[in-house]
Design an enzyme around this catalytic site. Structure first.
Site, short mmCIF file in Angstrom:
data_model
loop_
_atom_site.label_atom_id
_atom_site.label_comp_id
_atom_site.label_asym_id
_atom_site.label_seq_id
_atom_site.Cartn_x
_atom_site.Cartn_y
_atom_site.Cartn_z
CD GLU D 65 -1.75 -2.31 1.46
OE1 GLU D 65 -0.28 -2.70 2.05
OE2 GLU D 65 -2.51 -3.41 1.11
CG HIS D 134 -11.85 -7.43 6.21
ND1 HIS D 134 -10.75 -8.18 7.00
CD2 HIS D 134 -11.16 -7.86 5.08
CE1 HIS D 134 -9.90 -8.88 5.95
NE2 HIS D 134 -10.23 -8.70 5.00
C1 LIG Z 1 -1.74 -5.26 4.37
C2 LIG Z 1 -2.92 -5.98 3.59
N1 LIG Z 1 -3.24 -5.63 2.45
C3 LIG Z 1 -4.37 -6.19 1.67
C4 LIG Z 1 -4.81 -7.12 2.40
C5 LIG Z 1 -5.94 -7.87 1.47
N2 LIG Z 1 -5.75 -9.26 0.96
C6 LIG Z 1 -6.20 -10.27 1.72
S1 LIG Z 1 -5.27 -11.73 1.20
C7 LIG Z 1 -4.64 -10.83 -0.22
C8 LIG Z 1 -3.83 -11.51 -1.30
C9 LIG Z 1 -2.66 -12.30 -0.42
O1 LIG Z 1 -1.67 -13.04 -1.46
P1 LIG Z 1 -0.60 -13.90 -0.86
O2 LIG Z 1 0.27 -13.14 -0.18
O3 LIG Z 1 -0.17 -14.48 -2.11
O4 LIG Z 1 -1.22 -14.98 -0.13
P2 LIG Z 1 -2.38 -16.19 -0.82
O5 LIG Z 1 -3.76 -15.36 -0.47
O6 LIG Z 1 -1.96 -16.45 -2.00
O7 LIG Z 1 -2.28 -17.16 0.34
C10 LIG Z 1 -4.64 -9.59 -0.10
C11 LIG Z 1 -4.46 -8.47 -1.01
C12 LIG Z 1 -4.35 -7.71 3.68
N3 LIG Z 1 -5.10 -8.84 4.31
N4 LIG Z 1 -3.54 -7.07 4.04
#
Ligand SMILES: Cc1ncc(C[n+]2csc(CCOP(=O)(O)OP(=O)(O)O)c2C)c(N)n1
Ligand SMILES: Cc1ncc(C[n+]2csc(CCOP(=O)(O)OP(=O)(O)O)c2C)c(N)n1
Ligand SMILES: [Mg+2]
Ligand SMILES: [Mg+2]
Lengths: 381, 334, 381, 334
Positions: D65, D134
């Site tokens: 972010e 959230h």
């Molecule tokens: C700081 C932050 N930004 C955005 C989110 C929203 N979000 C939740 S899961 C996700 C994707 C995560 O991807 P990854 O790190 O590859 O983990 P995966 O879901 O593939 O296990 C996002 C953008 C969050 N939880 N925390």
């Protein structure tokens, strides 16, 4: 006489600060993802370990299926399935000793229960009940972390503190491929390396951060290559090969325990299900990709090995299935009961020493609840 | 019985002493931050600690505020009591996610199982001629974050006493140190260092009957000065030093306002969305029928902190405070 | 028949996502800091360039000395001197075309003036006058950035935007060794690599972040090694060798301009003066260290080369000195006049469209100032 | 003249339309964030934009972010108008340093030479059954940061109109989208989309004479419902929708309160240090002698946002609002 000799007095010297590197650890990670299953090394793998991994893999897959079903029945608010990634989840838990700590990300419920946490307690957050359902100290599992990568510095700090106290404790922290882009990932790895903290970072590269594919997340040759920039070893491993993930993590844990400092492990895997039950994966990827990965299924890979070595007899396979089914049945049964939450608990643990403001608000809510109760009982308000 | 000399000390010295005594008393207290070790901090508040307690007890960290606070969270999880120094107010911003999403919530998240007894020391406020980013008053952000205590001393004795209590607290405390009071001096008996009111209690620094000045931290001396000057104009002002913004001491503040019937809130932080709004609102809610006039606010302007050459126009000074007092509808009394 | 052949059907395959690397750029940076001066390549260096570099180095050193003197006279609030680092400062500015952008850190006043910014305007912030003294668009120099590493994503965004608009613009962003530990460093480099933005990152590793030595900042073999983890080339260069820094930066700028994406350059150098005039460097480092580095002085290194090639005649040397002295005299003269600041400007540019609140506060201050004026004039208030 | 059908639309659809129209009207408008491209955002607000305008105009960024906002700053420096999406309220926290230290200050720092016309879209608030992180209401942080406009729509028409105006503004705007109103529907004429009041103007959504409910965003429908219910109890409540917290429309708000003599501020955000304190304080400063009772506040509790199963106890609902109205000292009237 060469040009340089002509120049006489002033030979180029490196700047005084510069030191040649002496550490013998290879700078770059393995060139291709490390594999055990299907290679010659597989023969050396401990049969007991392989069977334990298999038991947990099957259990994990069953858990994912059951939890996903519970979301459809409205019994879980949301579930991020790790189907396809069970080898990483299970190997992470099994690579640790009991006294060690696990720092899971929000997708890592399987690793959490493999550490011994009650499968229902592990779902507390995701069913809309309290934010953390289990006691982190009971099994040395930090709360499932929702803000991505923020748990990594926690793991470093805890491992560092343990070492300062003279305790033989290693922390293993899990993060996704997407999470590696966050500043906290960078800061955590750097602190870990500078402090030589006994911590292992496991990146599950499952190809996506929700809809965003790895190619939009990084241009690095691999995520394991990030280790170089912190001065720690990076390992690249096939994340669907439970034996390989376990071996690499166990070695990293051992290295950390012996004072060798942190390691970054990238496990290449794939998220077979959508991001969560609320996600529609067809918007960003095709079936063919998913199908290719189904052929590289972690359970199938291990099954082949077990069969090849004659370790998967009917009896054992049956027990594994039954164990998984029993877990699922128990989960179903207990998740079908509504949890009882006391709204008054909202105020109890905001502070150790509460404040006047909260006392007032507590009294307000109590009065409201009493009025509500009286309304329901038909009495005069 | 021996009598101990009551000697003058600066606020910075009292803070150093508090850290030292806390580290001596409790081996789980760890100081960490940028330049806190060898250098002793840019304000020298951690001076000598690394030498006395070793570098693992007073640690120069890499330059990364989220990392500092994030690793402190992990250390606190394992039973340590980290005292984190943020070098300047504005450089705490990179650590906000860790502060808001974890430090302030971990106890609540885990239903009390995982408390985080972390003290975050933040030198704050202006008046020191600092260039941009070195004079912010960021207390509004901390106040709006449930789960944090927000404490700020205005006297040498409080600097010591409140910091000791902050470190001893099982709650995370944002400990705001008024930069321009670091070198303020007071006589202080280091042998009775904790005989100050606990966190959560405001203190009447000057009694008066005409109106109450509600203030904290760097504005306390300014308000006391204003109260002196007000005598000339015939006003007898009471000055309340809040000492902690969270918890907020409604009792002491409201008792004073009920007595005087008039109040002005004074702080350096911007007025809009700043602490003064909360304070004025809650005082009004509780003391409405005792008020002869609306609770007024004298605050920094709603602008980014100005360049040093203009900061005197921004900071609430004696004149601006007296102007506000004059607007407290005295004619109505007449 | 080998074990593997016995295994028959299931040969270990890498996970479907895995791709071997094909990019021919070397993954790791130069093993020792790249040097030009005193090596055979020096002979190829353009004499004009060397002379320009020299002129600017001497000017820069003089500027540092003059600015430091001004702090003692109370004419500057604070000055972070870059004495010892002039080669990096000057080479950074000279490696860019006029249409390119520079993103300086707070220590980089020399690079800023070498871009053409008025030496007095460049000091506006540091003298306690307005936060930025120069028009960033006049010479395409972003404001000196005080919060460390925060300017790096700005540089990436600007370079990316320029490319999207089809403009041939490269951004060069400067940061210190300490700044590489910040999350913003990580995020900026990652975005740059993913977007293949035309940006060059120059880390001036001057050994310290205030009092904290590099060893407490990183455990990496070098800061240039961090490039690997982003999939961009990393270059390690002797930061006191102006010709080397210029060559490496110019090559990186060229690469960026031609669509080759970002480069990370680490220049190994040393901060000869204290962190700022307010700092006491004796608290954290000894004189011997400083003396060693004095022998590796950027001006001396270049002087030797110029002398060797017969490029430093009396005439030229004299002109260089005079130019520097004239600049210093002008700086002294103009800095000795108090700047005139209008307090009413405090409200003018908080918003494009101001707010009711600010209008009220403006009126309050105006009334106060008028009252003050009347007081001073002895009139009745 | 043709008459255009006035059709029902959801707030999310109106927002999508606003982005699309802004991108069509001005090629310098760029949308960026996590999952905004192919997926169309987790709330589908950017649905179809990448397809229509290409991936460079609607870009899936890496997951960071501060990086998103930081690169947006650079893009704005070069003349683009970035519209940044933060996926959820709590995930904007990592970007706070960029927001506070640069986005809000760059214009002022450069004396107007380097404006940053950035819109930061933040889905905020609770009531959607979201797990921790959230459902935060983080507007207090934004309000306390001079240099930002803080805007939040409560109706479908405002969602469109305010977002268009936010994107067109030369100031940075934090555009807070009430998550639980994303699927709220209203009839709306997409051909007259900008015929809404500008940013900085509050709107009276319901006129009444007994007391004023001052509110914004997700609490507007709740207040309207409370006003309906209040009829039964004999109160005729006026409801003011602020629409923007910065700039704050003192005029409209005070005109209403002066008319009714009583006011309650309603918002989801925590009460302590929240927007309500500022609002109550400034209304009181300006309308003191018109007030029959102190301005009261109905807000979320001063706790971390509760788990979904308990959120209904936290959120200001009709009953709690009516209880507050009942406390407005009506007896004094009689
Ligand atoms: C700081 C932050 N930004 C955005 C989110 C929203 N979000 C939740 S899961 C996700 C994707 C995560 O991807 P990854 O790190 O590859 O983990 P995966 O879901 O593939 O296990 C996002 C953008 C969050 N939880 N925390
Ligand atoms: C985000 C942030 N944290 C802390 C500081 C305070 N600070 C100013 S300079 C400095 C050291 C910087 O070291 P380095 O990056 O190596 O640059 P150098 O001073 O050596 O040029 C620190 C900690 C800051 N300006 N910004
Ligand atoms: Mg992923
Ligand atoms: Mg440095």
């Amino acid at each position: 006489m060469t040009v340089m000799e002509q120049r006489g007095a002033y030979r180029p010297s490196p700047p005084p600060a510069w030191q040649p590197r002496t550490d013998p650890t290879p700078l770059l990670p393995d060139e291709r993802p490390y594999r055990v299953l299907g290679t010659e090394t597989a023969a050396e793998a401990d049969p007991e370990l392989l069977r334990r991994l298999y038991t947990q893999l099957v259990r994990g897959r069953r858990y994912n299926a059951q939890a996903t079903a519970l979301t459809k029945q409205g019994r879980l608010a949301v579930y991020p399935s790790s189907t396809g990634q069970e080898a990483c989840e299970v190997a992470a838990a099994l690579a640790l000793e009991e006294r060690d700590w696990l720092f899971p990300s929000y997708r890592d419920t399987l690793a959490v229960i493999a550490r011994g946490v009650d499968p229902v307690e592990a779902l507390t957050l995701l069913r809309g009940d309290w934010h953390t359902g289990y006691d982190p100290y009971a099994h040395r599992v930090a709360p499932l972390s929702t803000p991505l990568a923020t748990q990594l510095p926690h793991a470093v700090g805890l491992a560092h503190a343990a070492r300062l106290k003279g305790d033989d404790v290693v922390a293993l922290a899990m993060v996704g491929d997407g999470g590696t882009s966050e500043g906290d990932f960078h800061e955590a790895l750097n602190f870990a390396a500078v402090w030589q903290a006994p911590v292992v970072f496991l990146v599950q590269n499952n190809g996506f951060a929700i809809s965003v594919p790895l190619a939009k997340q990084t241009a690095a040759p691999s995520l394991a290559h990030k280790a170089v920039g912190y001065g720690m070893p990076g390992r690249l491993v096939d994340g669907n090969d439970a034996a390989a993930v376990h071996e690499v993590l166990a070695a990293a844990v051992r290295r950390a325990r012996e004072g060798g400092g942190p390691t970054l492990v990238e496990a290449v895997t794939y998220r077979i299900d959508a991001h969560t039950n609320a996600d529609d994966a067809t918007r960003y990827r095709g079936d063919t990709e998913v199908d290719t990965w189904r052929e590289h299924d972690p359970i199938v890979l291990l099954e082949r090995e077990l069969t090849h070595r004659g370790l998967l007899d009917e009896d054992f396979a049956g027990r594994v299935r039954e164990d998984a089914e029993a877990m699922a049945a128990d989960l179903r049964a207990r998740m079908n009961r509504d949890p009882e939450l006391d709204p008054m608990h909202l105020f109890d643990q905001v502070y150790a020493e509460t404040t006047g403001q909260l006392r007032e608000q507590r009294a307000l809510l109590r009065a409201e609840l009493e009025a509500e109760q009286q309304d329901q009982e038909g009495g005069p308000r | 019985m021996t009598t101990v000399a009551v000697k003058p000390a600066t606020m910075a010295q009292a803070l150093t002493r508090a850290l030292r005594d806390a580290m001596t008393a409790d081996p789980s207290v760890h100081v960490m931050g940028e330049d806190v070790g060898t250098l002793g901090g840019v304000f020298r508040v951690t001076d000598g600690l690394a030498k006395e307690f070793g570098e693992t007890r007073c640690t120069d960290t890499p330059l990364a505020e989220a990392g500092i606070l994030g690793t402190a969270v992990g250390m606190a999880m394992y039973g340590l009591r980290p005292v984190v120094e943020m070098q300047f107010d504005a450089f705490a911003y990179p650590a906000f996610e860790q502060l808001i999403s974890h430090v302030s919530r971990m106890r609540n998240r885990t239903r009390g199982r995982m408390p985080l007894p972390i003290t975050v020391r933040v030198p704050y406020g202006g008046g020191i001629g600092g260039v941009e980013h070195h004079s912010d008053s960021s207390e509004a952000y901390y106040m709006a974050t449930p789960g944090l205590h927000v404490v700020t001393p205005a006297t040498v004795a409080d600097a010591y006493g409140l910091l000791r209590r902050a470190i001893a607290s099982d709650d995370p405390v944002v400990f705001l140190e008024p930069k321009r009071l670091y070198w303020s001096k007071d006589t202080w008996n280091p042998e009775h260092p904790t005989d100050v009111e606990p966190i959560g209690r405001a203190v009447v620094r000057r009694t008066g009957r005409s109106a109450t000045l509600i203030t904290y931290g760097p504005s306390v001396p300014v308000c006391l000065e204003a109260a002196e000057a007000a005598h000339a104009e015939g006003w007898d002002l009471e000055v309340v030093d809040l000492r902690s913004l969270v918890p907020f001491d409604d009792e002491t503040v409201c008792a004073s306002v009920r007595r005087t019937g008039r109040a002005v809130v004074v702080h350096e932080s911007g007025g809009f969305g700043g602490p003064g709004g909360e304070i004025a609102a809650r005082v009004t809610e509780r003391c409405f029928h005792h008020l002869e006039a609306p609770v007024l606010r004298v605050a920094g302007f709603d602008i980014p902190y100005p360049p040093p050459m203009l900061e005197r126009h921004h900071l609430p000074g004696v004149d601006r405070i007296l102007d506000a007092v004059a607007r407290l509808q005295w004619e109505a009394e007449g």
